[in-house]
Motif scaffolding. Structure first.
Motif, PDB file in Angstrom:
ATOM      1  N   PHE A   4       0.928  -1.575  -0.364  1.00  0.00           N
ATOM      2  CA  PHE A   4      -0.137  -0.168  -0.403  1.00  0.00           C
ATOM      3  C   PHE A   4       0.747   1.176  -0.343  1.00  0.00           C
ATOM      4  O   PHE A   4       2.094   0.975   0.588  1.00  0.00           O
ATOM      5  CB  PHE A   4      -0.679   0.153   0.998  1.00  0.00           C
ATOM      6  CG  PHE A   4      -1.822  -0.929   1.103  1.00  0.00           C
ATOM      7  CD1 PHE A   4      -3.365  -0.658   0.864  1.00  0.00           C
ATOM      8  CD2 PHE A   4      -1.350  -2.776   2.014  1.00  0.00           C
ATOM      9  CE1 PHE A   4      -4.282  -2.051   1.632  1.00  0.00           C
ATOM     10  CE2 PHE A   4      -2.585  -3.100   2.198  1.00  0.00           C
ATOM     11  CZ  PHE A   4      -3.881  -3.385   0.912  1.00  0.00           C
ATOM     12  N   THR A   5       0.279   2.277  -0.078  1.00  0.00           N
ATOM     13  CA  THR A   5       0.960   3.468  -0.696  1.00  0.00           C
ATOM     14  C   THR A   5       0.131   4.188  -0.409  1.00  0.00           C
ATOM     15  O   THR A   5      -1.797   4.477  -0.849  1.00  0.00           O
ATOM     16  CB  THR A   5       1.717   3.771  -2.575  1.00  0.00           C
ATOM     17  OG1 THR A   5       2.636   3.010  -2.628  1.00  0.00           O
ATOM     18  CG2 THR A   5       2.153   5.288  -1.794  1.00  0.00           C
ATOM     19  N   LEU A   6       0.184   5.429   0.894  1.00  0.00           N
ATOM     20  CA  LEU A   6      -0.118   6.372   1.690  1.00  0.00           C
ATOM     21  C   LEU A   6      -0.003   7.820   0.701  1.00  0.00           C
ATOM     22  O   LEU A   6       0.979   8.432   1.518  1.00  0.00           O
ATOM     23  CB  LEU A   6      -0.912   5.927   2.699  1.00  0.00           C
ATOM     24  CG  LEU A   6      -2.257   7.383   3.407  1.00  0.00           C
ATOM     25  CD1 LEU A   6      -3.553   6.836   3.003  1.00  0.00           C
ATOM     26  CD2 LEU A   6      -1.923   7.335   4.987  1.00  0.00           C
ATOM     27  N   GLU A  60      -3.118   4.171  -2.378  1.00  0.00           N
ATOM     28  CA  GLU A  60      -3.211   3.737  -3.411  1.00  0.00           C
ATOM     29  C   GLU A  60      -2.808   1.741  -3.248  1.00  0.00           C
ATOM     30  O   GLU A  60      -2.120   1.593  -2.166  1.00  0.00           O
ATOM     31  CB  GLU A  60      -1.465   3.326  -4.548  1.00  0.00           C
ATOM     32  CG  GLU A  60      -1.871   5.096  -4.917  1.00  0.00           C
ATOM     33  CD  GLU A  60      -1.076   4.900  -5.862  1.00  0.00           C
ATOM     34  OE1 GLU A  60      -0.482   4.610  -7.240  1.00  0.00           O
ATOM     35  OE2 GLU A  60      -0.153   6.288  -5.607  1.00  0.00           O
ATOM     36  N   HIS A  61      -3.250   0.335  -3.817  1.00  0.00           N
ATOM     37  CA  HIS A  61      -3.578  -0.623  -3.435  1.00  0.00           C
ATOM     38  C   HIS A  61      -3.476  -1.377  -5.124  1.00  0.00           C
ATOM     39  O   HIS A  61      -4.525  -1.164  -5.737  1.00  0.00           O
ATOM     40  CB  HIS A  61      -4.779  -1.044  -2.776  1.00  0.00           C
ATOM     41  CG  HIS A  61      -4.350  -2.552  -1.754  1.00  0.00           C
ATOM     42  ND1 HIS A  61      -5.621  -3.995  -2.228  1.00  0.00           N
ATOM     43  CD2 HIS A  61      -3.053  -2.961  -1.644  1.00  0.00           C
ATOM     44  CE1 HIS A  61      -4.952  -4.791  -1.300  1.00  0.00           C
ATOM     45  NE2 HIS A  61      -3.228  -4.620  -1.854  1.00  0.00           N
ATOM     46  N   ILE A  72     -11.525   5.254   2.159  1.00  0.00           N
ATOM     47  CA  ILE A  72      -9.821   4.238   3.021  1.00  0.00           C
ATOM     48  C   ILE A  72     -10.611   3.389   3.937  1.00  0.00           C
ATOM     49  O   ILE A  72     -10.305   2.480   3.894  1.00  0.00           O
ATOM     50  CB  ILE A  72      -9.210   5.092   3.106  1.00  0.00           C
ATOM     51  CG1 ILE A  72      -8.723   5.704   1.694  1.00  0.00           C
ATOM     52  CG2 ILE A  72      -8.027   4.246   3.458  1.00  0.00           C
ATOM     53  CD1 ILE A  72      -7.863   6.897   1.624  1.00  0.00           C
ATOM     54  N   LEU A  73     -11.251   4.072   5.328  1.00  0.00           N
ATOM     55  CA  LEU A  73     -10.969   3.316   6.196  1.00  0.00           C
ATOM     56  C   LEU A  73     -12.199   2.243   6.201  1.00  0.00           C
ATOM     57  O   LEU A  73     -11.664   0.692   6.225  1.00  0.00           O
ATOM     58  CB  LEU A  73     -11.425   4.224   7.467  1.00  0.00           C
ATOM     59  CG  LEU A  73     -10.777   4.586   7.923  1.00  0.00           C
ATOM     60  CD1 LEU A  73     -11.394   5.763   9.337  1.00  0.00           C
ATOM     61  CD2 LEU A  73      -9.184   4.690   8.211  1.00  0.00           C
ATOM     62  N   GLU A  78     -12.735  -4.086   4.989  1.00  0.00           N
ATOM     63  CA  GLU A  78     -13.602  -4.651   4.009  1.00  0.00           C
ATOM     64  C   GLU A  78     -12.686  -6.510   3.408  1.00  0.00           C
ATOM     65  O   GLU A  78     -12.513  -7.182   4.010  1.00  0.00           O
ATOM     66  CB  GLU A  78     -14.005  -4.312   3.032  1.00  0.00           C
ATOM     67  CG  GLU A  78     -15.099  -5.580   2.400  1.00  0.00           C
ATOM     68  CD  GLU A  78     -15.249  -5.033   1.250  1.00  0.00           C
ATOM     69  OE1 GLU A  78     -15.311  -5.550  -0.170  1.00  0.00           O
ATOM     70  OE2 GLU A  78     -16.679  -4.023   1.367  1.00  0.00           O
ATOM     71  N   LEU A  79     -11.423  -5.492   3.811  1.00  0.00           N
ATOM     72  CA  LEU A  79      -9.929  -5.645   2.872  1.00  0.00           C
ATOM     73  C   LEU A  79      -9.371  -6.989   4.105  1.00  0.00           C
ATOM     74  O   LEU A  79      -9.080  -8.214   3.724  1.00  0.00           O
ATOM     75  CB  LEU A  79      -8.908  -4.747   2.172  1.00  0.00           C
ATOM     76  CG  LEU A  79      -7.505  -5.979   1.788  1.00  0.00           C
ATOM     77  CD1 LEU A  79      -8.155  -6.454   0.739  1.00  0.00           C
ATOM     78  CD2 LEU A  79      -6.825  -4.843   1.354  1.00  0.00           C
TER      79      LEU A  79
END
Length: 127
Positions: A4-6, A60-61, A72-73, A78-79
């Motif tokens: 992940f990129t934040l 980004e995922h 995003i949260l 969910e993921l």
């Protein structure tokens, strides 16, 4: 490279919420600093390549790019299967608090210092 990129910046409570969720769910992630206060998100390149809404944070995922901290949260819950509630009622309650936070709490602190005197007038905040 991290999973992940934040895209985020330190002054943003919304960036903090997304970063905290990534940490709490033990994801492999990396921050990518956004010069938000210098206008980076208003640049045509940002809007074309990262977020057409001109906002941060952006997660980004893989090929997926998400903006809005609540989304995003929700995606991360969910993921990962963590912090997302198991029933429809629990999920609504989570969204109720996310929306409350975004509209009634973080919104105040995301504003510039021009509102400091207005904030100080509220009895629940002491300086």
């Amino acid at each position: 490279m991290s999973e992940f990129t934040l895209h985020c910046f330190g002054q943003s409570g919304n960036s903090y919420k997304a970063a905290l969720m990534l940490e709490l769910t033990r994801r492999d992630w990396s921050p990518k600093f956004v010069a938000f206060l210098d206008g980076a998100t208003r640049a045509p390149e940002w809007r074309e390549d990262v977020n057409e809404m001109g906002e941060a944070p952006v997660l980004e995922h893989g090929e997926l790019k998400l903006s809005q901290s609540g989304v995003i949260l929700d995606y991360l819950a969910e993921l990962t299967g963590e912090y997302g509630g198991t029933t429809a009622a629990e999920k609504r309650e989570i969204w109720r608090w996310i929306l409350f936070d975004n509209h009634k709490f973080t919104n105040w602190f995301a504003r510039s210092e021009e509102h400091t005197s207005e904030l100080q007038s509220h009895s629940f905040i002491s300086y």
